[in-house]
Design a protein around this motif. Structure first.
Motif, PDB file in Angstrom:
ATOM      1  N   SER A  21     -33.130  14.021   1.135  1.00 24.39           N
ATOM      2  CA  SER A  21     -33.253  14.216   2.454  1.00 24.39           C
ATOM      3  C   SER A  21     -32.135  13.373   3.024  1.00 24.39           C
ATOM      4  N   SER A  22     -31.702  12.140   2.796  1.00 22.49           N
ATOM      5  CA  SER A  22     -30.707  11.373   3.371  1.00 22.49           C
ATOM      6  C   SER A  22     -29.440  11.855   3.145  1.00 22.49           C
ATOM      7  N   ALA A  23     -29.268  12.458   1.668  1.00 20.70           N
ATOM      8  CA  ALA A  23     -28.084  13.011   1.267  1.00 20.70           C
ATOM      9  C   ALA A  23     -27.566  14.108   2.226  1.00 20.70           C
ATOM     10  N   ILE A  24     -28.707  15.022   2.252  1.00 26.13           N
ATOM     11  CA  ILE A  24     -28.403  16.296   2.968  1.00 26.13           C
ATOM     12  C   ILE A  24     -27.827  16.031   4.428  1.00 26.13           C
ATOM     13  N   ARG A  25     -28.573  14.793   5.134  1.00 29.12           N
ATOM     14  CA  ARG A  25     -28.358  14.633   6.379  1.00 29.12           C
ATOM     15  C   ARG A  25     -26.812  13.999   6.667  1.00 29.12           C
ATOM     16  N   ARG A  26     -26.496  13.402   5.369  1.00 30.69           N
ATOM     17  CA  ARG A  26     -24.919  12.897   5.432  1.00 30.69           C
ATOM     18  C   ARG A  26     -23.940  14.061   4.961  1.00 30.69           C
ATOM     19  N   GLY A  27     -24.536  15.215   4.758  1.00 33.25           N
ATOM     20  CA  GLY A  27     -23.346  16.274   4.595  1.00 33.25           C
ATOM     21  C   GLY A  27     -23.206  16.436   3.198  1.00 33.25           C
ATOM     22  N   GLU A  28     -24.102  15.757   2.193  1.00 34.54           N
ATOM     23  CA  GLU A  28     -23.741  15.744   0.863  1.00 34.54           C
ATOM     24  C   GLU A  28     -24.600  16.758   0.071  1.00 34.54           C
ATOM     25  N   LEU A  29     -24.542  17.019  -1.264  1.00 34.55           N
ATOM     26  CA  LEU A  29     -24.948  18.332  -2.054  1.00 34.55           C
ATOM     27  C   LEU A  29     -26.214  17.515  -3.030  1.00 34.55           C
ATOM     28  N   VAL A  30     -27.306  18.649  -2.842  1.00 35.75           N
ATOM     29  CA  VAL A  30     -28.365  18.145  -3.470  1.00 35.75           C
ATOM     30  C   VAL A  30     -28.579  19.426  -4.667  1.00 35.75           C
ATOM     31  N   VAL A  31     -29.015  19.276  -5.995  1.00 36.77           N
ATOM     32  CA  VAL A  31     -29.478  20.205  -6.626  1.00 36.77           C
ATOM     33  C   VAL A  31     -30.957  20.142  -6.699  1.00 36.77           C
ATOM     34  N   LEU A  32     -31.947  21.263  -6.846  1.00 37.05           N
ATOM     35  CA  LEU A  32     -33.203  21.457  -6.521  1.00 37.05           C
ATOM     36  C   LEU A  32     -33.678  22.339  -7.244  1.00 37.05           C
ATOM     37  N   PRO A  33     -35.014  22.471  -7.960  1.00 34.42           N
ATOM     38  CA  PRO A  33     -35.567  23.388  -8.507  1.00 34.42           C
ATOM     39  C   PRO A  33     -36.168  24.447  -7.556  1.00 34.42           C
ATOM     40  N   THR A  34     -36.196  25.790  -7.840  1.00 30.80           N
ATOM     41  CA  THR A  34     -36.706  26.706  -7.017  1.00 30.80           C
ATOM     42  C   THR A  34     -37.681  27.859  -8.067  1.00 30.80           C
ATOM     43  N   ASP A  35     -38.215  28.628  -7.675  1.00 30.62           N
ATOM     44  CA  ASP A  35     -39.206  29.596  -8.438  1.00 30.62           C
ATOM     45  C   ASP A  35     -38.287  30.308  -9.241  1.00 30.62           C
ATOM     46  N   THR A  36     -36.899  30.539  -9.085  1.00 27.32           N
ATOM     47  CA  THR A  36     -36.200  31.412  -9.792  1.00 27.32           C
ATOM     48  C   THR A  36     -35.260  30.605 -10.629  1.00 27.32           C
ATOM     49  N   VAL A  37     -34.292  30.029 -10.295  1.00 26.86           N
ATOM     50  CA  VAL A  37     -33.327  29.086 -11.152  1.00 26.86           C
ATOM     51  C   VAL A  37     -33.039  27.883 -10.178  1.00 26.86           C
ATOM     52  N   PRO A 176     -39.579  28.786 -13.901  1.00 26.14           N
ATOM     53  CA  PRO A 176     -40.221  29.843 -14.485  1.00 26.14           C
ATOM     54  C   PRO A 176     -39.349  30.802 -15.157  1.00 26.14           C
ATOM     55  N   GLY A 177     -38.578  31.019 -14.895  1.00 24.19           N
ATOM     56  CA  GLY A 177     -37.381  32.040 -15.496  1.00 24.19           C
ATOM     57  C   GLY A 177     -36.266  32.471 -14.895  1.00 24.19           C
ATOM     58  N   ILE A 178     -35.438  33.325 -15.266  1.00 26.01           N
ATOM     59  CA  ILE A 178     -34.071  33.652 -14.735  1.00 26.01           C
ATOM     60  C   ILE A 178     -34.148  34.771 -13.970  1.00 26.01           C
ATOM     61  N   VAL A 179     -35.172  35.552 -13.741  1.00 20.35           N
ATOM     62  CA  VAL A 179     -35.328  36.636 -12.923  1.00 20.35           C
ATOM     63  C   VAL A 179     -34.833  36.562 -11.595  1.00 20.35           C
ATOM     64  N   PRO A 180     -33.702  36.865 -10.852  1.00 17.52           N
ATOM     65  CA  PRO A 180     -33.550  36.626  -9.377  1.00 17.52           C
ATOM     66  C   PRO A 180     -34.414  37.181  -8.585  1.00 17.52           C
TER      67      PRO A 180
END
Length: 215
Positions: A21-37, A176-180
């Protein structure tokens, strides 16, 4: 130096979400999991951060970045001319693997690429992603890979490709999978399926029978 947090560990997850959250507010990039990729995300309202996101992937402005949100209610501040059919799709398939292309509010101060007045928006079905989005608001998020390479199903693959361009990696284990996600254009009178992914036309027509399929 990039920091990585194991979101399957309660303490690490709490710390990682705070740092992300702090990184996003500083304008930086974050990698996060989602339900696709796995996705790489930035503050949707920071033009500089979104430009950095596109650069990190080797992607041009001709491929604008989708936006992820943590609640359907957020749509009220982002889109305009949102049809009844569009809301029915939201009610039926969100959170989940359905991206809707809608007209964005003309007053919004953002630059996601060459969008021509539209935004591709989705609410992912992943607790880590939703918790982060609830904390920081709408995020520009694209798959966490270099353009031309496979979208990553785990944090290791994302980190190998993006490395130190990312401030915080949130490791939620394999996705869970790579289906977009499926993409439906709701800017016109009739919804149009632009890309069949996790949801096919037959499934979508159970909710919006007049759905058309793009050639």
């Amino acid at each position: 130096m990039a920091r990585r947090y194991d979101c399957n560990d309660a303490t690490d997850r709490t710390t990682g979400l705070r740092e992300a959250s702090s990184a996003i507010r500083r304008g930086e990039l974050v990698v996060l999991p989602t339900d696709t990729v796995y996705g790489v995300g930035a503050d949707a309202f920071s033009s500089e951060a979104v430009a950095e996101l596109l650069t990190s992937k080797g992607r041009g402005r001709n491929m604008p970045t989708p936006v992820l949100i943590g609640s359907p209610n957020t749509l009220h501040g982002l889109v305009t001319d949102f049809s009844e059919a569009a809301w029915e799709l939201v009610d039926a398939f969100w959170p989940g693997a359905l991206t809707l292309v809608a007209r964005h509010q003309p007053s919004l101060q953002w630059d996601l690429g060459d969008t021509r007045g539209t935004v591709a928006v989705r609410m992912p079905l992943h607790p880590v992603a939703i918790e982060l989005l609830t904390e920081v608001g709408p995020m520009a998020v694209s798959s966490a890979n270099l353009t031309g390479y496979p979208a990553p199903e785990d944090c290791d693959a994302a980190q190998r490709m993006l490395g130190e361009a990312i401030s915080v990696y949130l490791d939620g284990g394999p996705t869970p999978g790579i289906v977009p996600s499926s993409i439906v254009d709701v800017t016109g009178e009739v919804p149009v399926l632009l890309r069949a992914g996790a949801l096919d036309a037959d499934e979508l027509r159970k909710v919006v029978p007049d759905l058309e399929v793009a050639p």
